[in-house]
Design an enzyme around this catalytic site. Structure first.
Site, short mmCIF file in Angstrom:
data_model
loop_
_atom_site.label_atom_id
_atom_site.label_comp_id
_atom_site.label_asym_id
_atom_site.label_seq_id
_atom_site.Cartn_x
_atom_site.Cartn_y
_atom_site.Cartn_z
N LEU A 1 40.05 116.97 26.19
CA LEU A 1 40.22 115.58 26.04
C LEU A 1 40.25 114.93 27.39
CD1 LEU A 1 43.15 115.58 23.57
CD2 LEU A 1 40.48 115.22 23.05
N VAL B 1 43.56 119.02 29.11
CA VAL B 1 44.25 118.60 28.00
C VAL B 1 43.19 119.01 26.75
CG1 VAL B 1 45.16 116.48 26.61
CG2 VAL B 1 45.50 116.96 29.02
N ASP C 1 49.93 106.05 39.21
CA ASP C 1 48.51 106.26 39.01
C ASP C 1 48.07 105.26 37.91
OD1 ASP C 1 46.26 107.36 39.59
OD2 ASP C 1 46.60 109.37 38.56
C1 PIT Z 1 44.14 112.64 26.32
C2 PIT Z 1 44.35 112.47 25.07
C3 PIT Z 1 45.66 112.65 24.71
C4 PIT Z 1 46.72 112.72 25.38
C5 PIT Z 1 46.48 112.91 26.83
C6 PIT Z 1 45.10 112.97 27.12
C7 PIT Z 1 47.68 113.24 27.70
C8 PIT Z 1 47.77 113.19 28.81
C9 PIT Z 1 48.76 113.44 29.72
C10 PIT Z 1 48.99 114.15 31.06
C11 PIT Z 1 49.68 114.39 31.76
C12 PIT Z 1 50.99 113.79 31.23
C13 PIT Z 1 51.24 113.24 30.15
C14 PIT Z 1 49.83 113.11 29.41
O1 PIT Z 1 51.89 114.13 32.11
O2 PIT Z 1 45.89 112.31 23.15
O3 PIT Z 1 43.01 112.85 26.82
O4 PIT Z 1 49.51 114.73 32.84
#
Ligand code: PIT
Length: 191
Positions: free
Chosen positions: A32, A40, A152
């Site tokens: 994703l 992810v 970010d």
């Molecule tokens: C996606 C789809 C989804 C969730 C995420 C990414 C989450 C990413 C994320 C990455 C991190 C973090 C929290 C959330 O601390 O449903 O493409 O580094």
């Protein structure tokens, strides 16, 4: 010397990585997004068949600096409870990897919509733009109110919760986030 501890809340922590594979099916071919956050994956909870997003982080042969950053990220995610911010469900600490189990945002990135929307005949109405801005500002306001800076903020880090055009935005990626004290000056360049 600085000390920290993970807050006590309702997020389950498992001290075995194999538990993660037993509980969730991680779809290795369905990455994703493609953010700074690494890998992810779309995943399925084996029992309920619910979809989740699982972030897999390397914990093998890593530096203490990296471990500390990992600890900060998890600790910050554990303390967050807001409708416009990604929700952490549980964490698995394996021998080689750490798995963060989060909500699956079905609607993709805001960046993608703005980038590809035009060619697909998508017209941005002012009321929709206003509602998206409100979601973004709510997420950032909440973070600042509990002493966290995201560091970010960008279109790629706002995901649509649902596929519908009236979907809420969800802020993701806390890999560069940190806590701050009121009045503290920050001048380090990040992100
Ligand atoms: C996606 C789809 C989804 C969730 C995420 C990414 C989450 C990413 C994320 C990455 C991190 C973090 C929290 C959330 O601390 O449903 O493409 O580094």
């Amino acid at each position: 010397m600085q000390q920290s501890s993970l807050p006590l809340n309702l997020i389950r922590e498992h001290f075995s990585g194999s538990n993660c594979a037993n509980t969730y099916e991680i779809h290795g071919s369905e990455k994703l997004g493609k953010g700074s956050y690494g890998s992810v994956y779309l995943s399925t909870h084996r029992k309920s068949r619910e979809s989740r997003a699982i972030k897999v982080m390397n914990a093998d042969n890593v530096t203490s600096y990296y471990l500390r950053k990992l600890h900060t990220e998890i600790s910050i995610l554990k303390g967050i409870d807001h409708p416009n911010i990604i929700q952490l469900h549980e964490v698995f600490f394996g021998r080689h990897s750490v798995y963060l189990v989060m909500n699956y945002c079905k609607g993709g990135e805001l960046f993608e919509l703005l980038n590809n929307g035009k060619s697909q005949g998508f017209v941005f109405r002012e009321d929709m733009g206003a509602s998206l801005m409100l979601d973004m500002l709510r997420s950032v306001h909440y973070l600042h109110s509990i002493g966290i800076v995201h560091r970010d903020l960008k279109l790629e880090n706002f995901m649509f919760e649902e596929k519908s055009s009236s979907s809420s935005l969800i802020l993701i990626d806390f890999g560069l986030s940190r806590r701050f004290e009121a009045g503290e000056k920050m001048n380090q360049r990040v992100g």
